[in-house]
Write a protein that holds these residues in place. Structure first.
Motif, PDB file in Angstrom:
ATOM      1  N   ALA A  15       0.832  -1.209   0.000  1.00 26.23           N
ATOM      2  CA  ALA A  15       0.000   0.000   0.000  1.00 26.23           C
ATOM      3  C   ALA A  15       0.865   1.256   0.000  1.00 26.23           C
ATOM      4  CB  ALA A  15      -0.932  -0.006   1.205  1.00 26.23           C
ATOM      5  N   HIS A  18       2.303   1.697  -3.366  1.00 28.83           N
ATOM      6  CA  HIS A  18       1.274   2.088  -4.320  1.00 28.83           C
ATOM      7  C   HIS A  18       0.947   3.588  -4.228  1.00 28.83           C
ATOM      8  CE1 HIS A  18      -2.124   1.668  -6.980  1.00 28.83           C
ATOM      9  NE2 HIS A  18      -2.909   2.248  -6.067  1.00 28.83           N
ATOM     10  N   TYR A  19       0.814   4.090  -3.006  1.00 30.70           N
ATOM     11  CA  TYR A  19       0.355   5.462  -2.838  1.00 30.70           C
ATOM     12  C   TYR A  19       1.476   6.483  -2.666  1.00 30.70           C
ATOM     13  CZ  TYR A  19      -4.269   3.477  -2.350  1.00 30.70           C
ATOM     14  OH  TYR A  19      -5.442   2.809  -2.588  1.00 30.70           O
ATOM     15  N   LEU A  20       2.666   6.085  -2.256  1.00 33.29           N
ATOM     16  CA  LEU A  20       3.697   7.066  -1.927  1.00 33.29           C
ATOM     17  C   LEU A  20       4.928   7.030  -2.826  1.00 33.29           C
ATOM     18  CD1 LEU A  20       3.574   6.756   1.965  1.00 33.29           C
ATOM     19  CD2 LEU A  20       2.383   8.402   0.510  1.00 33.29           C
ATOM     20  N   LYS A  28       6.221  -2.280  -8.627  1.00 36.26           N
ATOM     21  CA  LYS A  28       5.566  -2.462  -7.326  1.00 36.26           C
ATOM     22  C   LYS A  28       5.194  -3.926  -7.109  1.00 36.26           C
ATOM     23  CE  LYS A  28       3.600   2.151  -7.386  1.00 36.26           C
ATOM     24  NZ  LYS A  28       2.371   2.958  -7.477  1.00 36.26           N
TER      25      LYS A  28
END
Length: 109
Positions: A15, A18-20, A28
């Motif tokens: 996560a 994925h987001y940062l 990823k």
């Protein structure tokens, strides 16, 4: 339960990736797969180590109870062999035909 925690950590890392980060989806995925494989490998190693320890404990218990074990085709008991806890092996007693012979406890049945 602890194993689920590790897979949760892998999911958290995924996560965060994925987001940062600005990595591609393929990068990823590869990173997440490598982490998951490392965790799975550690879990498999721990399970195998637990089985090995259980086997050695059972063999040691049988020896301490006076039972005769068969190790590499040799009968092992307290009169012919001593047990070394540190090396988890049987060492032949003085005055026997197995004097100074060393047999690993993992080789016993």
């Amino acid at each position: 339960m602890a194993y689920l925690l590790w897979f949760g950590i892998v999911a958290l890392v995924f996560a965060l990736l994925h987001y940062l980060t600005e990595l591609s989806g393929k990068q990823k995925g590869i990173i997440s797969l490598i982490l998951a494989l490392c965790v799975a490998g550690a879990i498999a190693y721990n399970i195998q180590s637990d089985r090995d320890r259980s086997k050695v404990r059972a063999i040691e218990l049988k020896y301490q109870q006076g039972e005769t074990l068969v190790c590499r085709g040799i009968e092992v008991n307290a009169t012919t062999f001593d047990y070394s806890v540190g090396t988890q092996s049987f060492v032949g007693n003085r005055g026997t035909k197995h004097y100074q012979q060393i047999i690993n406890a993992r080789e016993c049945q």
